[in-house]
Scaffold this motif. Structure first.
Motif, short mmCIF file in Angstrom:
data_model
loop_
_atom_site.label_atom_id
_atom_site.label_comp_id
_atom_site.label_asym_id
_atom_site.label_seq_id
_atom_site.Cartn_x
_atom_site.Cartn_y
_atom_site.Cartn_z
N VAL A 23 37.54 81.58 53.70
CA VAL A 23 38.21 80.78 52.69
C VAL A 23 38.08 79.31 53.05
O VAL A 23 38.23 78.92 54.20
N GLY A 24 37.74 78.51 52.05
CA GLY A 24 37.60 77.08 52.27
C GLY A 24 36.23 76.66 52.77
O GLY A 24 35.98 75.49 53.02
N ALA A 25 35.32 77.62 52.90
CA ALA A 25 34.00 77.30 53.44
C ALA A 25 33.14 76.53 52.42
O ALA A 25 32.10 75.99 52.77
N GLY A 26 33.59 76.51 51.17
CA GLY A 26 32.86 75.74 50.16
C GLY A 26 31.82 76.56 49.42
O GLY A 26 30.69 76.11 49.18
N LYS A 27 32.22 77.75 49.03
CA LYS A 27 31.29 78.62 48.31
C LYS A 27 31.06 78.15 46.87
O LYS A 27 29.98 78.33 46.31
N THR A 28 32.09 77.53 46.29
CA THR A 28 31.97 77.13 44.89
C THR A 28 30.81 76.16 44.68
O THR A 28 30.05 76.29 43.71
N VAL A 29 30.69 75.21 45.58
CA VAL A 29 29.61 74.23 45.44
C VAL A 29 28.26 74.93 45.55
O VAL A 29 27.32 74.63 44.81
P1 ADP Z 1 35.84 78.76 49.05
O1 ADP Z 1 34.67 79.02 49.93
O2 ADP Z 1 37.10 79.29 49.64
O3 ADP Z 1 35.62 79.19 47.64
P2 ADP Z 1 35.85 76.16 47.89
O4 ADP Z 1 34.51 76.25 47.34
O5 ADP Z 1 36.99 76.34 46.97
O6 ADP Z 1 36.01 77.21 49.09
O7 ADP Z 1 35.97 74.81 48.69
C1 ADP Z 1 37.18 74.39 49.24
C2 ADP Z 1 37.30 72.90 49.12
O8 ADP Z 1 36.35 72.26 49.97
C3 ADP Z 1 37.05 72.38 47.73
O9 ADP Z 1 38.01 71.43 47.45
C4 ADP Z 1 35.65 71.80 47.83
O10 ADP Z 1 35.44 70.78 46.89
C5 ADP Z 1 35.62 71.28 49.24
N1 ADP Z 1 34.29 71.21 49.84
C6 ADP Z 1 33.26 72.07 49.63
N2 ADP Z 1 32.18 71.71 50.36
C7 ADP Z 1 32.52 70.60 51.05
C8 ADP Z 1 31.84 69.75 51.98
N3 ADP Z 1 30.58 69.98 52.35
N4 ADP Z 1 32.52 68.71 52.50
C9 ADP Z 1 33.80 68.48 52.14
N5 ADP Z 1 34.50 69.22 51.26
C10 ADP Z 1 33.88 70.28 50.72
#
Ligand code: ADP
Ligand code: MG
Length: 727
Positions: free
Chosen positions: A289-295
Motif C-alpha cells: 500500500v502506498g507504493a504508487g501503483k496508480t501512477v
Molecule cells: P497504491 O500503490 O497503494 O495504490 P497510490 O498509487 O495510491 O498507492 O500512491 C500513494 C500516493 O503516493 C499517492 O498520493 C501518489 O500520488 C503518491 N506517489 C506515487 N508515486 C510517487 C512518487 N514516485 N513520488 C512521490 N509520491 C508518489
C-alpha cells in the motif's frame, strides 16, 4: 481375472456394497482409489507398551480387547463402552468410548486393534478416553506400517486399506505420465512403484520417496495447466500500442510533480514493452500500500490511449471507482479534460461508469465508452458483467486483485477479436509459491520501495483483556490527532443494523471471522452502526463523525468519502470498505476494533491507509483476546513487522491451503492431495520450468498423453478441455 487399469470401475472388483461406500468418498475408479492416499501411518516399531505409559502422553499401541461392557451414562443420554485391552507383554489398561452403542459391535473381546489417544486418569487408574482405533486383520499383522486412510461413517480406514491392496494386486503398473527426462533428472520413483509404496510401505524411506514422487505429479499437473493457459492467451492477437514520442504519456511525464521511484521506472518499462507487442500483456504488479501503483497504471493507460485505443480501470467497489476517477483527473489535470475549455492539446477524457449512476448519466457514459469519446473508463467490476461496449478496448487494468478471481480474468480476456492487454494490481504481497500457482497465468512485477517522504506507521496492540483502562487512552489518542488537525479511521468488522443479525462481514472476504480457535462462543463482532453513535455520545463527543460501509446507497458513500477527503469529517467509522485504495494523506490514526477478527494481510492493508502524508501514522489493534492465545500472537506479528511479504507468508501458514489452491479449481473437488504451498516451493518452481518447456514444444500435449491426463486429474477435465481441445 482380466487385467485392470486406472480407469476400470471398482464395483466388479470390490462388490456392490463396498463400491457404494467408496462412492461416499467420491471414489468410483481404480485410479481414484489408488490416488486416495493414506492420511498417516502407524509405525509398528514405534508402538508404546502399556506398562510404560505416562499421564498426559499421546500413545499409540496395539492391543487385544479383553472385556467390554456397555453402561448408561449418568449425566447424558447415550451409552458408554468400558473396555479393557491387553498388549503382547500382558499389561492392561482401561478405555472408555462415549458412543458405546455404535462401537460395541467392532470393539469385541478378541479383536486386535491399534488404539491411539491421550493417557488420562480415572478412579486413580490410567485410562485412554475415547481413543481412535483401527481393528487389525491378519494381513496387517506382518506389516511394519499400518496405513490410516481418511474414512467416512460409511467405510472404515481398514476397509479402504483392504480394497486398495486388492486393487494393487490386480493392477499392472500404469504407464508413467512423467517424461523420463524429468524422472531421471529429479530422481523420481516410477508411478507404479510410488503408488504401491505410498499404500503399503516397508520403511519410512519408502513413504518419503513415494510422497515426493506423487507431489511431483500434482505440481506438474498444476504447472502444465497454467503453462497451457499462458500459451493459449499468448497466441491471441492483441493491438500493439508502442510508445508514441511526444504523445499524451510524454506530456504527462513532463508535468508529474514527483520523480518516479526506481521500481516505478522498471515496472513501467516492462509494461511499455508488453503493450508494444501484438499479443496480450498479462501482468500482475504487486506493491505494498502506498507504493504508487496508480501512477504506474495511469502511465500504461496513457500509452494505450496514445495508440488510439481505450483503457478501462476496474475497482472492487464504487467508492474506490469514484475515488480513482477523481485521482486520475487530478493527476492528469488539463490532459484529462478533452472537450473542456481549458483542455490540453492531446487531452483525453475520463468517464466514470458505476451501477449507481442515474439513468441519464449512465446513458451518456455508455455512449462515451461506445463512441470512443472516453479514452479512459473507470468503473466497478459490474462493468464487465454488463457488457459495456467499447469502441476499441486496448487495456484492462484491474485494481486490487485479491477480490478478483481467475474466472473473472478470463471473462475480460474473451472480449472481441483482439484480446485486450491486462494489467492486474495488488497490494497484498504474494508469496512466491502462490504467485506460481494461483497467479501462475500472469507475469509478476513488484514495486518494492515506497516513494520517499512516506511517514512510518507505528502499530500497537491494545489488549483489553489485560489492560481494560487502555480503551480510554485509545480515544484520547484519537482526540489528540484531531486536535493536531489530522483525521482518524475507526474500523469495525461488521456493519450491524436491524436485519443484519447473521451477516458478519461487509465484504465477501473470507479472511474475516474465519478462525475462532480461541474461545468458543464469541460475542458478535463490533458493528459500525452501533459503535458510531456510542462514540458520538461518549468518548469522541463533539468531533465530526462519519459512517461508511457497503450497505450505504452509492451516492451517500461517495458523499461521505468526499467529505472525509475534504477534511469535513474528523473521524470515519467504517468497515473494510476503506481497506483498499482510499488515499487521504491527512489521516494519521487508525483504530481497528476486534482486530482479531481480521486476516493478517488485511490488517496490514488497512493500516496502509494512515501515514500517507507527511505526519507519522499510528495504528491501534484493539482486541479482547487474552495473552498467550494464537489470536494475540498474530496481532503481535502485525505490530512487530511492516513487511507485508512476511505477513502474507504467515497468513498462508494460518489459512487452509485448500482455500488458496481452491481458486484454481472452480467448484470441483480438489485433485491436489499432497502439494503444499509452504513445503514444496522448490518442486513447484522446477515443475514450472519443465511445464513451460513441454508446452512450448508440444502445445497440444499430443506426444504427452499421460501428461494431458494428469492435467485433467489435477485441475479438472473442464479446464483441461478448455486449453487442450482448442489447440
Ligand atoms: P497504491 O500503490 O497503494 O495504490 P497510490 O498509487 O495510491 O498507492 O500512491 C500513494 C500516493 O503516493 C499517492 O498520493 C501518489 O500520488 C503518491 N506517489 C506515487 N508515486 C510517487 C512518487 N514516485 N513520488 C512521490 N509520491 C508518489
Ligand atoms: Mg491503489
Amino acid at each position: 481375472m482380466t487385467a485392470i487399469d486406472m480407469s476400470s470401475a471398482l464395483e466388479p472388483l470390490v462388490g456392490k456394497r463396498t463400491a457404494a461406500a467408496l462412492e461416499s468418498l467420491d471414489i468410483t475408479t481404480v485410479g481414484a482409489l489408488v490416488r486416495h492416499y493414506p492420511r498417516r501411518y502407524v509405525d509398528r516399531g514405534k508402538l508404546t507398551d502399556i506398562a510404560g505409559l505416562e499421564i498426559g502422553e499421546q500413545a499409540t499401541l496395539v492391543a487385544q480387547v479383553e472385556k467390554s461392557v456397555l453402561r448408561d451414562m449418568r449425566s447424558r443420554r447415550g451409552k458408554l463402552l468400558n473396555v479393557v485391552i491387553r498388549d503382547e507383554k500382558g499389561a492392561t489398561i482401561d478405555c472408555t468410548f462415549f458412543n458405546g452403542h455404535k462401537v460395541q459391535h467392532i470393539i469385541k473381546p478378541g479383536v486386535r486393534a491399534v488404539f491411539s489417544g491421550k493417557v488420562g486418569v480415572f478412579n486413580q487408574k490410567l485410562q485412554l478416553t475415547h481413543p481412535q482405533f483401527e481393528p487389525l486383520d491378519e494381513a496387517d499383522e506382518i506389516r511394519p506400517f499400518l496405513s490410516v486412510y481418511p474414512a467416512t461413517g460409511k467405510i472404515t480406514s481398514q476397509q479402504v486399506a483392504r480394497c486398495v491392496r486388492q486393487v494393487l494386486d490386480l493392477l499392472d503398473d500404469p504407464t508413467d505420465p512423467l517424461p523420463e527426462l524429468v524422472r531421471g533428472r529429479e530422481k523420481l520413483a516410477e508411478l507404479g512403484r510410488a503408488l504401491r509404496r505410498i499404500h503399503v510401505p516397508e520403511s519410512e524411506a519408502d513413504i518419503h520417496a513415494a510422497r515426493h514422487r506423487l507431489v511431483w505429479d500434482e505440481a506438474m499437473g498444476v504447472q502444465l495447466a497454467l503453462a497451457l493457459r499462458r500459451h493459449a492467451t499468448a497466441q491471441r492477437p492483441a493491438a500493439a500500442c508502442p510508445p508514441v514520442p511526444g504523445g499524451l504519456l510524454d506530456a504527462f511525464d513532463a508535468r508529474l510533480p514527483f520523480a518516479l521511484t526506481a521500481g516505478q521506472h522498471t515496472v513501467g518499462s516492462e509494461i511499455a514493452a508488453d503493450l508494444a507487442r501484438e499479443h496480450p500483456m498479462n501482468r500482475l504488479v504487486q506493491g505494498d500500500v502506498g507504493a504508487g501503483k496508480t501512477v504506474v497504471a495511469l502511465r500504461a493507460m496513457l500509452q494505450v490511449v496514445d495508440g488510439g485505443r481505450q483503457a478501462v480501470l476496474l475497482a472492487p467497489t464504487e467508492v474506490l471507482a469514484a475515488q480513482h476517477a477523481r485521482s486520475l483527473r487530478a493527476l492528469l489535470g488539463p490532459l484529462g479534460r478533452a472537450g473542456e475549455l481549458d483542455a490540453a492539446e492531446q487531452a483525453t477524457s475520463i468517464t466514470l461508469l458505476t451501477g449507481s449512476l442515474g439513468a441519464k448519466a449512465r446513458r451518456q457514459a455508455l455512449l462515451d465508452a461506445q463512441s470512443g469519446a472516453a479514452g479512459i473508463v473507470v468503473g466497478t467490476h459490474a462493468l464487465i458483467q454488463d457488457h459495456v461496449g467499447f469502441a476499441d478496448l486496448g487495456l484492462v487494468v484491474v485494481d486490487e486483485q485479491h477480490r478478483f478471481g481467475v474466472e473473472q480474468r478470463d471473462a475480460l480476456r474473451s472480449r472481441g477479436e483482439l484480446a485486450p492487454h491486462v494489467l492486474v494490481m495488488t497490494a497484498t504481497p504474494i508469496p512466491r509459491t502462490v504467485a506460481m500457482t494461483v497467479y501462475g497465468d500472469l507475469e509478476v512485477s513488484a514495486l518494492r520501495e515506497l516513494p520517499r517522504g512516506r511517514s512510518p506507521i507505528s502499530t500497537s496492540v491494545v489488549p483489553l483483556a489485560d489492560k481494560p483502562t487502555w480503551f480510554d487512552r485509545v480515544w484520547r489518542r484519537v482526540r489528540e490527532e484531531v486536535a493536531a488537525g489530522h483525521q482518524a479511521y475507526v474500523v469495525c468488522p461488521r456493519v450491524g443494523g436491524t436485519d443484519a443479525e447473521v451477516e458478519l462481514v461487509d465484504t465477501e472476504d473470507p479472511d474475516i471471522g474465519a478462525d475462532s480457535d480461541d474461545g468458543e462462543s464469541k460475542r458478535p463482532p463490533l458493528a459500525v452502526l452501533e459503535v458510531a453513535p456510542k462514540l458520538a455520545d461518549g468518548a469522541l463527543e463533539g468531533l465530526r463523525i462519519g459512517v461508511l460501509h457497503g450497505k450505504l446507497p452509492p451516492d451517500e458513500k461517495d458523499a461521505v468519502m468526499r467529505a472525509f477527503e475534504r477534511g469535513g469529517l474528523d473521524v470515519l467509522v467504517a468497515t473494510t470498505v476503506i481497506e483498499v485504495g482510499v488515499d487521504v494523506p491527512n489521516s494519521t490514526a487508525m483504530v481497528i476494533l476486534d482486530a482479531d477478527r481480521f486476516g493478517l494481510s488485511q490488517l496490514h492493508q488497512l493500516r496502509g491507509r494512515v501515514g500517507r502524508g507527511s505526519a507519522p501514522g499510528v495504528c491501534l489493534l484493539v482486541t479482547d483476546m487474552p495473552a498467550g492465545t494464537t489470536a494475540r500472537e498474530r496481532l503481535d506479528a502485525v505490530a512487530g513487522t511492516t513487511d507485508g511479504f512476511e505477513l502474507a507468508r504467515l497468513d498462508l501458514e494460518l489459512r487452509r491451503e485448500g482455500d488458496v489452491l481452491g481458486a484454481l479449481q472452480s467448484g470441483r473437488r480438489s485433485g491436489l492431495r499432497l502439494l503444499s504451498l509452504l513445503r514444496h516451493e522448490e518442486i513447484i518452481a522446477k515443475a514450472q520450468v519443465y511445464a513451460t518447456h513441454i508446452v512450448a514444444d508440444d502445445p497440444g500435449l499430443r506426444r504427452h498423453s499421460g501428461l494431458a491426463a494428469l492435467v485433467g486429474e489435477t485441475v479438472g477435465d473442464e479446464e483441461r478441455a478448455a486449453y487442450l481441445d482448442k489447440v
